[in-house]
Structure formats: structure tokens, C-alpha cells
Write an enzyme that holds these catalytic residues in place. Structure first.
Site, PDB file in Angstrom:
ATOM      1  CD  GLU A  28      32.331  36.759  44.509  1.00 29.18           C
ATOM      2  OE1 GLU A  28      32.151  36.912  43.113  1.00 29.18           O
ATOM      3  OE2 GLU A  28      32.124  35.897  45.355  1.00 29.18           O
ATOM      4  CB  ILE A 183      39.146  36.074  45.930  1.00 28.45           C
ATOM      5  CG1 ILE A 183      39.151  34.899  45.393  1.00 28.45           C
ATOM      6  CG2 ILE A 183      39.961  35.830  47.208  1.00 28.45           C
ATOM      7  CD1 ILE A 183      40.334  34.218  44.829  1.00 28.45           C
ATOM      8  CG  ASP A 184      37.268  41.263  43.450  1.00 25.68           C
ATOM      9  OD1 ASP A 184      36.406  41.130  44.461  1.00 25.68           O
ATOM     10  OD2 ASP A 184      37.694  42.015  43.453  1.00 25.68           O
ATOM     11  CE  LYS A 185      31.796  36.020  36.623  1.00 24.91           C
ATOM     12  NZ  LYS A 185      30.428  36.699  36.086  1.00 24.91           N
ATOM     13  NE  ARG A 286      39.007  45.138  41.797  1.00 22.55           N
ATOM     14  CZ  ARG A 286      37.790  44.879  41.209  1.00 22.55           C
ATOM     15  NH1 ARG A 286      37.343  43.889  41.974  1.00 22.55           N
ATOM     16  NH2 ARG A 286      37.271  45.388  40.214  1.00 22.55           N
TER      17      ARG A 286
END
Length: 376
Positions: A28, A183-185, A286
């Protein structure tokens, strides 16, 4: 071209491409850093024989399955422009007008959201918005392989319980979870959730025009040569691995993305940095930080869970491996979130503390730096 400059983002997976759908899970956005896919944009040109008609009626005729309320909300919050100008709902469309509209997408259109009693860390809440501090390991919404147990399921339960406490009043807009970014897990930190259609439309418009303040803190590998900088480079899926994203040469593939960064603290072989998102692309922080040689510490997807900088001493190797065990994820936290309140117009700004796992690893790196200085 990746431009590195000195100076002090629908995440709805494709319903027609199951490969892309599944690849998106666990991947995500950093800000949501993907926010742009939570809304849709349309551009309509009125033909030369167009009858003069109210803007809201014109749009309802042209856009399938859009209620008058949704269209009028979009006009009221400035998500509709005619010839690049904001207008009122009663504006009369004329031949040759160019109309652009930004509309939020609804999770209910994609997933069957089941309320679930999952604890929420609610930082702020009123009748229109919620700000939550998302923990590590919690996905934002359901998808392939993640049918439930997500932030959206938790918010749906919370709103359901809230509605039980409120008297039913005719004309009230029903509360429901409106996601406009994610936002990412495995990234922690602040997210805003809309509680009604008007707020969802307003917030989506803010994300679309990049007026939301989003600041992250991350531990990265390496000691940056400069104290701050800006990364500009298109981001898209890696053609060799659909679960990964990469930076493409400017004007080639991917979507334009901008990340501003600055060093907060240095640890010889790692650094604590702040990243401010100007755009909202999937995995933006990232991928951008990796592109300039500073992969996020602990990031298993992009190789940050290996020793990328440092010495060959066994004690150092053991030190880093212990840190990676304490932080088995990308060291990334959505620390600051600022936006304009949909109803009051007030600017709201929230800040959250770094999670315990990141704090412990930072303290260990500080101890490492101190011990090195003692030997000099």
C-alpha cells in the site's frame, strides 16, 4: 532522469486485472502515499449545440450513477471547474465550456465492508472527520488475501456504535468510513478518515491539489552527503516484479513524484530523516530514498533488511541483526498530518510520536555512536 537538488502523495486495485489487484496488497501507499487513486477525474467539453442548463443537471446527465448530492458537494468544495474557474451549482453550462470534476471513490463500490470490533487509536474526532494513528501490521482496507480485519472494518464498527448513541433525525447524512488516502500495512502513523460524503469530497479535493501536509520520519541506510534535498522522478511498477515499484527516467514511464527530505540525526551507517511528500505515489518514500542510495532500514521488499553499510566486524553484524529483529519492517512513520477542515475551514495539524520499535532502534544506534566516539 532522477533529479537530486539541494534545498531545506486509485489505490483501489484494478477490478479487471487480478494480477494488479493482488500485487497491490501488502504494497500500500506510503501516504497514503498513494492518494491519487482514491478519486477519479473527468473532463467534459460541452458541444457547440449544447442547450443552456444548470451545471449540476449537466453533470448528472453526463456522469452515470452519480447522485445530485454528490455532484453538488463536488461543486461546493471547488472540485468542479468550468474553463478552469470555480463556479456555483446554479451556473449555466454554455456551448464550448470545458468542465473538469474530481470525485472521491467509495470503498462500498468495491468491497463489502463488515464492521469489526478492532481497537482504534483515535487522535481526533468530530462529526465530519476522524484522525487515527495506524499501528504496524494493520492493512487500511480489504483486498485480495485480506478480506477483513482492516482499518476500514474497525472504523465501520466505531461509526456503527456512534450511530446507536445518536437520535435519528430526518435529513441527517449517514456516517460511513470515507478513505481518501492510505499508508502501508507495515507503516505506522496518522491517517484522516471522512465521516460523510461532503467531507470525503472536500478531503479528496485537497489531496488532488496537494494541499495536505504529510511529513514522515524514516531510518535509512547510509550517511547522506547533504543535510537536505529534493528527489524528482517518475514512479511506476517494476516490469520485472509487479509487487515492486521503481523510478523511471523523466518523461519515460510511471507517474511524476516529488519528495523533499532532510537529515534529523546521523548514526555513521544510518540516519534518521524527515520526508515531506509533495505527491502521493505508491511506495514513494521507499522507492525515492532507495533511488539515491538510502534504502529504508528494515524494508524487506526493497532490500533494507540486510546489512547495507558498516564494518565487517562480527560484533557490528550482531548489533545490526538484533536491530532488524526488533524492527522487522520498513522504519517509516507518518508523523505529521495537516489539512483544512471540510466544514469549518480551520487548518488542523496533528503530530504523533514514533512507535516503540523505531524508538528502541534509534536509541541503540545512538548508543553505538556514543561508544565509537569514546574510542576516538
Amino acid at each position: 532522469m532522477i533529479q537530486e537538488l539541494n534545498e531545506t502523495d486509485s489505490n483501489f486495485p484494478s477490478q479487471t486485472d487480478p494480477t494488479e489487484h493482488s500485487a497491490e496488497q501488502g504494497a500500500e501507499a506510503d501516504d497514503s502515499n498513494s492518494s491519487e487513486e482514491y478519486f477519479e477525474q473527468h473532463r467534459i467539453v460541452a458541444d457547440n449545440k449544447q442547450n443552456v442548463i444548470r451545471l449540476d443537471k449537466f453533470l448528472m446527465d453526463r456522469l452515470a450513477n452519480r447522485s445530485r448530492n454528490k455532484v453538488q458537494n463536488a461543486i461546493r468544495v471547488g472540485s468542479v471547474r468550468v474553463d478552469d474557474r470555480e463556479v456555483k451549482p446554479n451556473y449555466k453550462v454554455k456551448p464550448g465550456n470545458v468542465i473538469s470534476i474530481v470525485l472521491p471513490k467509495s470503498l462500498e463500490d468495491v468491497y463489502d465492508i463488515m464492521p469489526q470490533d478492532i481497537p482504534l487509536d483515535i487522535v481526533y474526532e468530530d462529526d465530519d472527520v476522524m484522525v487515527v494513528n495506524k499501528p504496524f501490521g494493520l492493512a487500511v482496507h480489504p483486498g485480495v488475501g485480506i478480506p477483513n480485519g482492516t482499518l476500514v472494518n474497525a472504523v465501520a464498527w466505531h461509526l456503527q456504535e456512534k450511530m446507536k448513541e445518536m437520535p435519528v433525525m430526518e435529513g441527517n447524512e449517514s456516517s460511513r468510513a470515507g478513505i481518501v488516502h492510505r499508508i502501508d500495512k507495515d507503516t505506522t502513523g496518522l491517517m484522516v478518515v471522512a465521516k460523510n460524503d461532503f467531507s470525503m469530497t472536500h478531503l479528496a479535493n485537497q489531496f488532488f491539489h496537494h494541499t495536505i501536509e504529510r511529513r514522515y520520519q524514516a531510518i535509512v541506510w547510509g550517511d547522506p552527503e547533504k543535510d537536505s534535498g529534493t528527489i524528482r522522478g517518475n514512479i511506476g511498477r517494476n516490469p520485472n516484479d509487479r509487487k515492486l515499484f521503481m523510478v523511471f527516467p523523466e518523461g519515460d514511464e510511471g507517474k511524476w513524484a516529488v519528495t523533499h527530505w532532510r537529515v534529523i540525526e546521523r548514526f555513521y551507517y544510518c540516519a534518521l530523516v524527515e520526508c515531506q511528500l509533495e505527491t502521493g505515489r505508491t511506495h514513494q518514500i521507499r522507492v525515492h530514498m532507495k533511488s539515491i542510495g538510502h534504502t529504508l532500514f528494515g524494508d524487506p521488499r526493497y532490500g533494507g533488511n540486510q546489512i547495507l553499510k558498516g564494518t565487517l566486524h562480527s560484533k557490528y553484524k550482531q548489533f545490526v541483526e538484533n536491530n532488524l529483529k526488533m524492527l522487522p519492517r520498513q522504519a517509516l512513520h507518518a508523523k505529521v498530518l495537516g489539512f483544512k477542515h471540510p466544514k469549518t475551514g480551520e487548518h488542523l495539524r496533528f503530530e504523533s510520536e514514533l512507535p516503540e520499535d523505531m524508538q528502541k532502534v534509534i536509541e541503540r544506534w545512538r548508543d553505538y555512536v556514543a561508544s565509537r566516539k569514546e574510542l576516538l
